[in-house]
Design an enzyme around this catalytic site. Structure first.
Site, PDB file in Angstrom:
ATOM      1  N   MET A   1       0.840  -1.196   0.000  1.00 41.52           N
ATOM      2  CA  MET A   1       0.000   0.000   0.000  1.00 41.52           C
ATOM      3  C   MET A   1       0.877   1.248   0.000  1.00 41.52           C
ATOM      4  O   MET A   1       1.835   1.340   0.744  1.00 41.52           O
ATOM      5  CB  MET A   1      -0.895   0.013   1.237  1.00 41.52           C
ATOM      6  CG  MET A   1      -2.082   0.912   1.099  1.00 41.52           C
ATOM      7  SD  MET A   1      -3.368   0.601   2.329  1.00 41.52           S
ATOM      8  CE  MET A   1      -2.600   1.137   3.822  1.00 41.52           C
ATOM      9  N   CYS A   2       0.592   2.186  -0.860  1.00 39.94           N
ATOM     10  CA  CYS A   2       1.265   3.480  -0.909  1.00 39.94           C
ATOM     11  C   CYS A   2       0.224   4.524  -1.291  1.00 39.94           C
ATOM     12  O   CYS A   2      -0.891   4.187  -1.700  1.00 39.94           O
ATOM     13  CB  CYS A   2       2.395   3.491  -1.944  1.00 39.94           C
ATOM     14  SG  CYS A   2       3.816   2.454  -1.529  1.00 39.94           S
ATOM     15  N   GLY A   3       0.592   5.788  -1.181  1.00 41.65           N
ATOM     16  CA  GLY A   3      -0.299   6.858  -1.595  1.00 41.65           C
ATOM     17  C   GLY A   3       0.309   7.651  -2.719  1.00 41.65           C
ATOM     18  O   GLY A   3       1.499   8.003  -2.677  1.00 41.65           O
TER      19      GLY A   3
END
Length: 298
Positions: A1-3
């Site tokens: 998960m990353c933004g």
């Protein structure tokens, strides 16, 4: 998960506010990426004979004055350096194929983050809020930016593995997801003389697209070829001197949302990151569809 975060301002009179508008977006993605953060910003264009180089030093008290003195003694006067802690932007007339190898040989502890006529890069480990404050992101001005918050699922948490990644000049990429064939891409590119700085899968995608464009493809053509050769689950956000480009893989399981008004195009992994933008309640908001190429021009 990353933004992932992107913001392109359509009106020149808004460009002084670019960093201020983008910071709530970046910090809003903290839960998706608390390990490190970074930002590539596209500013006013230098004359064609000039280039600027974003540099990272491991030490906050690094001797940038000594670096500048040795650079001038090697290449002559005309260079200028703007320092912001352990980052610096060197502006000069020397081309990248001369500056890159000299920096690597003379200052192996430095990391050359970016080269070009428009793009500056800042990236580091730490929470997005801390990194933004460290380099005063709110004060940055420009036409568009690409930013990222990283939760490391492969490769180490280090400044050089933080996003954005760059290749060539004035091109960067951030990524949410993972590639299953980065080593295959690397084995294909390295015999062509393309060197890698890290073992990160995002770097493989970045260097693949830049290589395709250097071979003559425009950005959209390079991305279409990437659909065939880059295997994995991903949302890619890319920046060039005058474009933002957004794509998702065929399964589109990695989130993305776009909000567009007459003033801006804003991109994020989740809507909550867009909620503080002005007039967002009247924006056209949509979720990008799989393997559709979205490009906006500054």
């Amino acid at each position: 998960m990353c933004g992932i975060v992107g913001l392109l301002l359509k009106k020149p009179e808004l460009r002084e506010q670019l960093g201020q508008l983008a910071m709530p977006m970046l910090i809003g993605m903290t839960e998706r990426g608390p390990d490190s953060a970074g930002l590539a910003i596209f500013t006013g264009e230098l004359p064609s004979a000039q280039r600027k180089y974003s540099l990272y030093a491991p030490d906050w008290e690094y001797d940038w004055a000594g670096f500048e003195t040795l650079f001038i003694s090697k290449f002559g006067s005309g260079a200028a350096i703007a320092i912001k802690g352990n980052h610096a932007v060197l502006t000069c007339s020397e081309p990248a194929d001369e500056v890159r190898p000299w920096v690597k040989q003379a200052f192996p502890q430095l990391h050359l983050l970016a080269a070009g006529r428009l793009m500056d890069i800042y990236k580091d480990v730490g929470s997005p809020a801390d990194v933004a404050a460290r380099y005063q992101f709110e004060k940055l001005a420009g036409s568009h930016l690409v930013a990222h918050t990283r939760m490391a699922t492969e490769s180490a948490v280090t400044p050089d593995r933080a996003h954005p990644f760059t290749a060539g000049e004035d091109f960067c990429l951030v990524h949410n997801g993972s590639l299953s064939n980065p080593h295959q891409i690397r084995r294909r590119l390295e015999p062509l003389g393309i060197a890698f700085d890290t073992d990160n899968d995002t770097e493989a995608a970045c260097r693949y697209f830049e290589w395709r464009m250097r071979e003559g493809d425009d950005l959209e053509t390079a991305i279409r070829k990437g659909f065939e050769e880059l295997d994995g689950f991903y949302t890619f956000l890319m920046g060039t001197g005058d474009e933002l480009a957004l794509v998702r893989d065929a399964f589109a399981c990695k989130p993305a949302v776009v909000a567009e008004t007459d003033d801006y195009v804003a991109i994020s992994s989740e809507f909550r990151s867009l909620a503080k933008l002005p007039d967002v309640k009247n924006a056209t908001i949509f979720e990008p569809v799989p393997e559709e190429i979205y490009v906006w021009r500054a």
